[in-house]
Design a protein around this motif. Structure first.
Motif, short mmCIF file in Angstrom:
data_model
loop_
_atom_site.label_atom_id
_atom_site.label_comp_id
_atom_site.label_asym_id
_atom_site.label_seq_id
_atom_site.Cartn_x
_atom_site.Cartn_y
_atom_site.Cartn_z
N GLY A 92 30.52 -45.06 78.49
CA GLY A 92 31.60 -44.32 77.85
C GLY A 92 32.16 -45.10 76.67
N LYS A 93 33.34 -44.66 76.23
CA LYS A 93 33.93 -45.25 75.02
C LYS A 93 34.39 -46.68 75.26
CE LYS A 93 35.21 -41.02 72.70
NZ LYS A 93 36.24 -40.22 72.05
N PRO A 94 34.13 -47.56 74.29
CA PRO A 94 34.56 -48.95 74.44
C PRO A 94 36.04 -49.13 74.16
CG PRO A 94 33.49 -48.65 72.32
CD PRO A 94 33.40 -47.33 73.04
N THR A 95 36.55 -50.29 74.54
CA THR A 95 37.92 -50.68 74.21
C THR A 95 37.85 -52.08 73.60
OG1 THR A 95 38.21 -51.58 76.43
CG2 THR A 95 38.99 -49.34 76.05
N GLY A 96 38.96 -52.52 73.03
CA GLY A 96 39.02 -53.86 72.47
C GLY A 96 38.38 -53.94 71.09
N PRO A 97 38.10 -55.17 70.64
CA PRO A 97 37.60 -55.40 69.29
C PRO A 97 36.32 -54.61 68.96
CG PRO A 97 38.24 -57.48 70.29
CD PRO A 97 38.36 -56.44 71.36
N LEU A 158 24.37 -56.00 72.40
CA LEU A 158 24.03 -55.03 73.46
C LEU A 158 22.57 -54.66 73.32
CD1 LEU A 158 24.86 -52.74 75.58
CD2 LEU A 158 25.28 -51.30 73.56
N THR A 159 21.88 -54.50 74.45
CA THR A 159 20.50 -54.00 74.37
C THR A 159 20.21 -53.03 75.50
OG1 THR A 159 18.19 -54.64 73.98
CG2 THR A 159 19.32 -55.76 75.80
N VAL A 160 19.21 -52.18 75.26
CA VAL A 160 18.64 -51.33 76.31
C VAL A 160 17.12 -51.48 76.25
CG1 VAL A 160 18.64 -49.22 74.87
CG2 VAL A 160 18.59 -49.04 77.37
N ASP A 161 16.54 -51.68 77.40
CA ASP A 161 15.10 -51.88 77.54
C ASP A 161 14.41 -50.51 77.54
OD1 ASP A 161 12.52 -52.56 78.35
OD2 ASP A 161 13.18 -53.87 79.98
N VAL A 162 13.47 -50.29 76.63
CA VAL A 162 12.73 -49.02 76.64
C VAL A 162 11.25 -49.21 76.96
CG1 VAL A 162 14.38 -47.72 75.25
CG2 VAL A 162 12.55 -48.96 74.08
N TRP A 163 10.91 -50.37 77.56
CA TRP A 163 9.59 -50.47 78.17
C TRP A 163 9.55 -49.47 79.32
CZ3 TRP A 163 5.69 -54.67 78.06
CH2 TRP A 163 5.85 -55.53 76.96
N GLU A 164 8.38 -48.90 79.60
CA GLU A 164 8.31 -47.89 80.67
C GLU A 164 8.75 -48.44 82.03
OE1 GLU A 164 4.47 -45.98 80.65
OE2 GLU A 164 5.16 -44.51 79.18
N HIS A 165 8.51 -49.73 82.28
CA HIS A 165 8.90 -50.26 83.60
C HIS A 165 10.41 -50.23 83.82
CE1 HIS A 165 8.55 -54.39 81.47
NE2 HIS A 165 9.83 -54.20 81.66
N ALA A 166 11.20 -50.05 82.74
CA ALA A 166 12.65 -50.00 82.87
C ALA A 166 13.14 -48.67 83.43
CB ALA A 166 13.31 -50.25 81.51
N ILE A 187 26.93 -49.15 80.22
CA ILE A 187 27.24 -50.24 79.27
C ILE A 187 28.47 -51.02 79.71
CG2 ILE A 187 27.96 -50.81 76.91
CD1 ILE A 187 26.37 -48.39 75.93
N ASP A 188 28.34 -52.34 79.75
CA ASP A 188 29.45 -53.23 80.07
C ASP A 188 30.10 -53.67 78.76
OD1 ASP A 188 31.22 -55.19 80.81
OD2 ASP A 188 29.84 -56.22 82.17
N TRP A 189 31.12 -52.93 78.34
CA TRP A 189 31.76 -53.22 77.05
C TRP A 189 32.51 -54.54 77.05
CZ3 TRP A 189 29.89 -51.02 73.03
CH2 TRP A 189 29.42 -49.70 73.08
N GLU A 190 32.93 -55.01 78.23
CA GLU A 190 33.58 -56.33 78.30
C GLU A 190 32.58 -57.41 77.89
OE1 GLU A 190 35.40 -56.90 82.20
OE2 GLU A 190 35.92 -54.76 82.15
N PHE A 191 31.35 -57.30 78.37
CA PHE A 191 30.31 -58.25 77.99
C PHE A 191 30.04 -58.17 76.49
CE2 PHE A 191 25.75 -59.09 77.20
CZ PHE A 191 25.70 -60.42 77.57
N ASN A 193 32.11 -57.26 74.14
CA ASN A 193 33.24 -57.92 73.47
C ASN A 193 33.13 -59.45 73.53
OD1 ASN A 193 35.17 -56.08 72.23
ND2 ASN A 193 35.55 -55.26 74.28
N GLU A 194 32.65 -59.96 74.65
CA GLU A 194 32.44 -61.42 74.76
C GLU A 194 31.41 -61.91 73.76
OE1 GLU A 194 31.36 -62.16 78.83
OE2 GLU A 194 33.25 -61.32 79.57
N GLN A 195 30.34 -61.15 73.58
CA GLN A 195 29.30 -61.54 72.61
C GLN A 195 29.84 -61.50 71.19
OE1 GLN A 195 26.69 -62.82 74.31
NE2 GLN A 195 28.04 -62.05 75.93
N LEU A 196 30.65 -60.49 70.92
CA LEU A 196 31.24 -60.34 69.58
C LEU A 196 32.13 -61.53 69.25
CD1 LEU A 196 31.47 -58.30 67.18
CD2 LEU A 196 33.48 -57.38 68.32
#
Length: 198
Positions: A92-97, A158-166, A187-191, A193-196
């Motif tokens: 869903g929609k993110p919060t924070g920076p 942020l990433t999403v794996d699109v290999w078929e095994h995912a 999606i873990d938006w807190e994570f 935000n930490e990367q940002l």
């Protein structure tokens, strides 16, 4: 340095119904484990064996003679990052920076979600879709196979794996449905935000 398979940050049943325990069992326990084992074998006795994963990736990127090392090390890194990009009850929609930056750089959440899904859908064959920070701005990118933004000096958020095994055990050929569910529910938006903030 011997690399080990990192634990999942949640139980194998925590992402049901979006991702099944069976998928996580195979994806984490078999595929990710194999990349870890192969990396350890391939770097043993070389000048890379005491380097970090990031250092190994940067040292072997673009070197055809060391493609095996790059492919396995980058897949260890990509998967370790991917697991952290998800959480039960996420999405869903993110919060924070990150919310402000998505608004400013990408035209808002709906535009981000459409572009991120499109990157995953249009990645031909195996690969990854990414939200990254590049030259001070957010951007969507996709990479084929094991390729990763860190090999190009770009910061992944942020990433999403699109290999078929995912997704194949849960969605068969419906990659678009997997991507829709990932964006809406995982999606873990807190994570992110930490990367940002790094």
């Amino acid at each position: 340095m011997l690399f080990v398979l990192p634990d999942l940050p949640y139980g194998k049943e925590a992402l049901i119904p979006t991702i099944s325990a069976k998928t996580l069992d195979f994806h984490h326990g078999k595929h990710h484990q194999a990349y870890v084992d192969n990396t350890n074998k391939l770097i043993a006795g070389t000048e890379l064996e005491n380097k970090t994963l990031e250092e190994i990736i940067r040292a072997t990127a673009g070197d055809a003679s060391r493609a095996g090392i790059f492919n396995n090390a980058a897949q260890v890194w990509n998967h370790s990052f991917y697991w952290q990009c998800m959480k039960p009850g996420g999405g869903g929609k993110p919060t924070g920076p990150i919310a402000e930056r998505i608004e400013r750089d990408l035209g808002g959440y709906d535009a981000f979600a459409a572009a991120f899904k499109d990157a995953g859908l249009t990645q031909f064959g195996s690969g990854w879709a990414w939200l990254v920070e590049k030259d001070g701005k957010l951007a969507i990118m996709k990479t084929a196979n094991a390729d990763t933004p860190i090999a190009h000096g770009i910061k992944p958020l942020l990433t999403v794996d699109v290999w078929e095994h995912a997704y194949y055990l849960d969605y068969q050929n419906r990659r678009g449905d997997y991507l829709t569910e990932f964006i809406a529910k995982l999606i873990d938006w807190e994570f992110v935000n930490e990367q940002l903030a790094k």
